[in-house]
Design a protein around this motif. Structure first.
Motif, short mmCIF file in Angstrom:
data_model
loop_
_atom_site.label_atom_id
_atom_site.label_comp_id
_atom_site.label_asym_id
_atom_site.label_seq_id
_atom_site.Cartn_x
_atom_site.Cartn_y
_atom_site.Cartn_z
N ALA A 109 0.69 -1.42 -0.08
CA ALA A 109 -0.20 0.05 0.09
C ALA A 109 0.70 1.16 -0.45
N ASP A 110 2.39 1.29 0.36
CA ASP A 110 2.45 2.53 0.99
C ASP A 110 3.71 2.09 -0.61
N ALA A 111 3.89 1.41 -1.01
CA ALA A 111 4.14 1.34 -2.94
C ALA A 111 3.43 2.44 -3.21
N LEU A 112 2.18 2.30 -3.65
CA LEU A 112 0.91 2.31 -3.91
C LEU A 112 0.92 4.02 -4.15
N GLU A 113 0.87 4.25 -2.90
CA GLU A 113 0.69 5.04 -2.44
C GLU A 113 1.53 6.26 -2.93
N ALA A 114 3.18 5.82 -2.86
CA ALA A 114 3.76 6.55 -3.69
C ALA A 114 3.78 6.67 -5.57
N ILE A 115 3.43 5.86 -6.15
CA ILE A 115 3.39 6.11 -7.61
C ILE A 115 1.98 6.80 -7.42
N ALA A 116 1.00 6.67 -6.31
CA ALA A 116 -0.59 7.76 -6.54
C ALA A 116 0.45 9.23 -6.17
N VAL A 117 1.27 9.93 -5.77
CA VAL A 117 1.43 10.83 -5.15
C VAL A 117 2.58 11.56 -6.30
N ALA A 118 3.54 10.48 -6.67
CA ALA A 118 4.61 11.01 -8.08
C ALA A 118 3.57 11.09 -9.12
#
Ligand SMILES: [Zn+2]
Length: 194
Positions: A148-157
């Motif tokens: 979920a952290d990885a997907l969140e970082a993708i979404a924020v970028a």
């Protein structure tokens, strides 16, 4: 590997016009034949890709220009792979995801396993991108699990990119920002942040 726009005419014009840069040394790329033809399984049906090859006028290295709808060494469109990743983070199992997307279960399991293995690295990579794109960015909050952290970082970028450069679908952008190597197993394929 260099990820380029899916519009072949535009890529050709950029390549011939010396407007594409070498991902290794930032030299100017010139045309250098074509890579092997391959079929990309897309949600809209199969698509035949005949990717352009380019050669750097600086370091003489050759690169395959893969369109942004694809990931390196994956036969499926990046948006389909991304939909599977989003479903996994939402708690769905790989068999159900595979059935819904019409992709073999073993294929989906392979994508998700790799995403889980690389979650920390993916998070770090896209967090760096997010900060490059938006230096004022607030620190990312934990999302509850490594994936979920990885997907969140993708979404924020991706949000930071859209705010800066305009609309672009998330998963093709992920292909661009990871140089096609989101699900590759060698960290060296990750392009450094500009
Ligand atoms: Zn070069």
């Amino acid at each position: 590997m260099l990820i380029v726009c899916a519009e072949e005419v535009r890529v050709e014009a950029e390549l011939v016009g010396g407007r594409l840069w070498c991902p290794s040394c930032r030299g100017v790329l010139g045309p250098w034949g074509h890579g092997l033809e391959r079929v990309l399984r897309c949600s809209s049906g199969d698509r035949l890709l005949r990717p352009r090859r380019a050669r750097c006028r600086g370091c003489a290295g050759t690169h395959v220009l893969l369109p942004e709808v694809a990931l390196s060494r994956r036969r499926d469109e990046v948006s389909v792979i991304g939909a599977a990743i989003e479903a996994k983070v939402a708690g769905e199992g790989h068999r159900r995801i595979a059935g819904r997307l019409g992709v073999p279960a073993a294929t989906v399991r392979g994508w998700l396993r790799r995403f889980v293995e690389r979650a920390g690295q993916i998070r770090a990579h896209f967090t760096r991108w997010a900060i490059v794109l938006d230096p004022e960015l607030a620190p990312l909050l934990p999302a509850g699990s490594s994936i979920a952290d990885a997907l969140e970082a993708i979404a924020v970028a991706a949000r930071a990119w859209v705010l800066r450069f305009g609309p672009m679908p998330v998963w093709p952008l992920v292909s661009v920002l990871s140089a096609g190597a989101l699900l590759c197993n060698t960290s060296s394929l990750f392009s450094p942040v500009w």
